[in-house]
Write an enzyme that holds these catalytic residues in place. Structure first.
Site, short mmCIF file in Angstrom:
data_model
loop_
_atom_site.label_atom_id
_atom_site.label_comp_id
_atom_site.label_asym_id
_atom_site.label_seq_id
_atom_site.Cartn_x
_atom_site.Cartn_y
_atom_site.Cartn_z
N ASP A 172 0.42 -8.24 2.56
CA ASP A 172 -0.61 -8.59 1.58
C ASP A 172 -1.40 -9.77 2.15
O ASP A 172 -1.05 -10.35 3.18
CB ASP A 172 0.01 -8.91 0.21
CG ASP A 172 -1.03 -8.77 -0.91
OD1 ASP A 172 -2.24 -8.71 -0.60
OD2 ASP A 172 -0.65 -8.74 -2.09
C1 NOJ Z 1 -4.24 -9.42 -2.68
C2 NOJ Z 1 -3.62 -8.43 -3.60
O1 NOJ Z 1 -2.31 -8.84 -3.95
C3 NOJ Z 1 -3.54 -7.01 -3.05
O2 NOJ Z 1 -3.18 -6.15 -4.10
C4 NOJ Z 1 -4.85 -6.60 -2.43
O3 NOJ Z 1 -4.71 -5.30 -1.91
C5 NOJ Z 1 -5.24 -7.61 -1.36
N1 NOJ Z 1 -5.40 -8.92 -1.97
C6 NOJ Z 1 -6.52 -7.23 -0.61
O4 NOJ Z 1 -7.62 -7.37 -1.44
#
Ligand code: NOJ
Length: 741
Positions: A262
């Protein structure tokens, strides 16, 4: 390319080029904007890093994708195309209801079809991989990201995970399919106290029994990537957790695709306190077989040195790089680096009539009727019907798409006011905002400006003026529909709250309207279960609309005016108050259950000041028809491995309105080597009933549905007594029993 070609390509790559494939950068590095959630600081990557980078985060737009790809390939020595990955969570430009609403349809087949349409729209605009489906089990309403998930139940969430992955893949044709990435692996939905990014800590049996199933379902359905979660698992952040990524995901489940972190999670290993610096963080993540570093310079800057010093092997880098190349090959990027993104196709598919119609239909199924005292709903839309006042911050707002619809075309949102006017005409309908969404918008911070939220930033009429206008409108109407809810930014990532009631100015307004003595229908917009105890008496009917998406206004009108008989059922428990959280139906009995304990009075498992049960339980929802459940039959009363036990129930529509019942089957393992939930959903059926019709609904239970993670660290069932329950929700159930022999 075939596998040998990919190996030959790998053989030509320098270490720097291989590492580049493991790095994901955002649009800023390519001269484009991007829309992501996460801290926005400069990464400190060099042009050389950008020139070998493997993938791009959240840049979409057919022209932009082509431009970036062309510029990149021109400069690239080996011409390995970039892969564009983005968050397409519950719609691209056509926005469907938030996943809590999609879950409330209890209709995975419908959702599979919707995700096909979503994939077609996203791929035309350059999306090749989506960071979806998010399928964290959510049991704590304080957590802001409840909105992104199908609900609190592992079995139901697994059914949706499968459907969503199958939908994204469509029929496999490049113009109708995108690769997908299940997230957030694993356990992200259980942060302590519901606080975003907080510690997750639970026993392995609970983790396996209750949290892992939906991710596994997505992997089994063929999702191409897995995203690590921000949280710890047994004290080790998922991004550095070799047991979770290598032993469980790759070893036990056989997943052989890329694992991506993530946002910034490699660097956050330092924040967690398991790595002293970027180099250690990189080593830990690589050793956990995490392939792609999203949005940090850790891999880009540290991996070559680690290989040179023998702390990460070239074989590890090769394996990770090959997984990324295989993904690109599967997507056909070596033959066509744009895949099927095209401005012309985008025009054809974006918000197409088929998509808008499907969003409206799905939304109609996602709405949950929580209360309908005196059958105030449906409202009569005919000429003799009531004059309707529509009041509240969501009466005419396009912010009905929810926090994660970052690519949605908000200008296409149909507001409630638009839809009501279409149905009633201007004479029998008026709307007023009535109050601000919040007394104080400062708690929302500055994120809103990135997603174009305007409420709270303009100097509109004063609170008194807003209220006066609304009360006058309500006084002149026969029925008042109140469109209230959380601010769109109060849920979603970073949206943890300890107060999960309606915002104060809206409660004040509702109470004032109530004083007028008119029938009041409350339509709720929110991204989590709310504690509604303090507003229930102020309204006759409550319709849970979630954040309903592009077609939301029309779908709400369809239900309020009776064109659609609501069939949505909650997939999350709504509490009496926040103190009950985390709250979920699949509770354990404890040695001193509140009901049926040998102990009496004080010394049982209960609250002194609130019930143990939910205000609105899992599976709950009303319809305009009523149904009777009777004659539960549990086959022969015994089950052997390899056989099936037939369970049937008669369901009768007691009204003159056709409708859909969501018939739910739960089981309880009475005595096992580990405590088992008092109820576990094991099957369900959506059944259409004509007026006065009776149908016999049948289920089959097999031994495999009775398995759990045993003290011997295996999935197994144990012979003995089981209870089986069937009914319209997790509270109102008929009970039977059988023996597993
Ligand atoms: C953080 C989020 O937790 C995740 O769900 C997302 O895919 C990413 N950012 C990328 O935007």
């Amino acid at each position: 390319m075939n596998h040998e070609d990919l190996l030959a390509l790998l053989g030509k790559m320098t270490l720097k080029e291989k590492v580049g494939q493991l790095v994901q950068l955002d649009g800023g590095c390519f001269g484009a904007g991007d829309m992501s959630t996460g801290p926005r600081e400069k990464l400190g990557v060099t042009q050389e890093d950008v020139d070998v980078c493997g993938s791009v985060l959240n840049v979409l737009g057919a022209e932009e994708v082509r431009r970036i790809q062309d510029t990149y390939l021109e400069r690239s020595r080996l011409k390995i195309p970039l892969v564009f990955m983005a968050d397409v969570i519950y719609g691209y430009q056509t926005c469907y209801p938030i996943p809590l609403g999609l879950g409330a349809t209890w209709d995975p087949d419908l959702i599979r079809d919707d995700y096909r349409l979503i994939a077609g729209e996203a791929v035309a605009d350059g999306c090749m991989v989506t960071f979806s489906p998010p399928v964290d089990v959510v049991r704590d309403a304080r957590w802001g990201r409840c909105l992104e998930m199908p609900g609190e139940d592992p079995y139901l969430s697994s059914r949706f995970a499968t459907a969503m992955v199958e939908g994204f893949h469509g029929d496999g044709a490049p113009e109708r399919s995108i690769a997908c990435c299940v997230k957030h692996f694993a356990g992200y939905g259980a942060p302590e106290a519901g606080r975003e990014y907080n510690t997750v800590d639970m026993s392995e049996w609970r983790f396996r029994n209750e949290y892992l199933a939906p991710y596994k379902a997505a992997v089994d359905a063929g999702c191409e990537l897995v995203m690590t979660s921000f949280n710890t698992v047994e004290g080790i952040p998922a991004t550095a957790n070799k047991w979770l990524m290598d032993d469980v995901l790759r070893g036990e489940w056989g997943f052989d695709g890329p694992v991506i972190t993530d946002y910034a999670a490699v660097a956050e290993l330092i924040g967690h306190g398991v790595a002293a610096n970027a180099r250690e963080a990189t080593r830990l993540a690589m050793n956990a077989t995490v392939d792609i570093d999203m949005k940090t310079p850790c891999y880009a800057h540290e991996l070559e040195g680690l290989v040179a010093d023998g702390e990460v092997s070239m074989e590890q880098v090769d394996a990770a790089c090959l997984r990324v190349l295989e993904l690109k090959n599967k997507l056909g990027l070596f033959e066509n680096p744009y895949r099927t993104c095209s401005p012309e196709r985008r025009v054809e598919v974006t918000c197409s009539p088929e998509r808008l119609a499907s969003a409206r239909k799905t939304c109609g199924e996602a709405l949950v009727l929580l209360k309908n005292e005196g059958d105030v709903l449906p409202l009569d839309a005919g000429e003799d019907g009531p004059r309707v006042a529509l009041i509240g911050p969501y009466a005419n707002s396009r912010d009905i798409i929810g926090m994660w619809a970052i690519h949605a075309d908000k200008s296409r949102s149909v507001t409630l006011a638009d839809a009501f006017e279409e149905v009633l005409g201007p004479e029998r309908f008026g709307w007023a905002k009535g109050c601000e969404t919040l007394d104080d918008y400062s708690e929302l911070g500055d994120f809103g400006k990135y997603v174009g939220i305007t409420s709270g930033v303009d100097d509109g009429p004063s609170a008194d003026e807003l209220e006066t206008e609304a009360l006058a409108l309500a006084a002149a109407a026969d029925v008042v529909v109140m469109a209230l809810g959380e601010h769109m930014l109060q849920s979603g990532e970073g949206g943890a709250r300890t107060d999960i009631t309606l915002p104060a100015p809206q409660k004040r307004l509702l109470a004032r309207v109530r004083e007028l003595g008119k029938p009041v229908v409350l339509v709720l917009f929110n991204g989590r279960p709310l504690a509604l105890t303090d507003v229930l008496d102020d309204c006759d009917a409550v319709l849970e609309a979630w954040f309903p998406g592009t077609a939301g206004g029309r779908a709400v009108a369809d239900v309020l005016f009776g064109d659609v008989n609501p069939s949505g059922r909650l997939t999350v428990s709504f509490p009496h108050n926040v103190g009950q959280e985390p709250l979920y139906y699949a509770q354990f009995s404890t040695g001193r259950p509140a009901k049926g304990s040998a102990h009496s009075g004080r010394f049982v498992s209960r609250y002194m000041d609130a019930p143990n049960e939910a205000l609105f339980p899992f599976g709950y929802g009303l319809s305009y028809h009523t149904a009777r459940y009777e004659n539960l039959c549990v086959g022969t009363g015994s089950l052997r491995a390899g056989e099936k036990l037939r369970v049937s129930v008669d369901v009768t529509n007691e009204s003159q309105v056709a409708g859909i019942e969501v018939v739910q089957l739960y089981i309880h393992d009475v005595a096992a080597s580990r405590v088992r939930p008092m109820l576990e959903l094991r099957d369900f059926a959506r059944v259409e009933l004509a007026a006065s019709e009776t149908r016999t609904v049948e289920f089959e239970i097999g031994e495999d549905q009775l398995r759990f993670w045993t003290p011997e660290h295996a999935w197994a069932s144990e012979p003995g007594s089981f209870e089986v329950f069937v009914g319209p929700n997790s509270r109102d159930l008929l009970a039977g029993s059988f023996e597993l022999i």
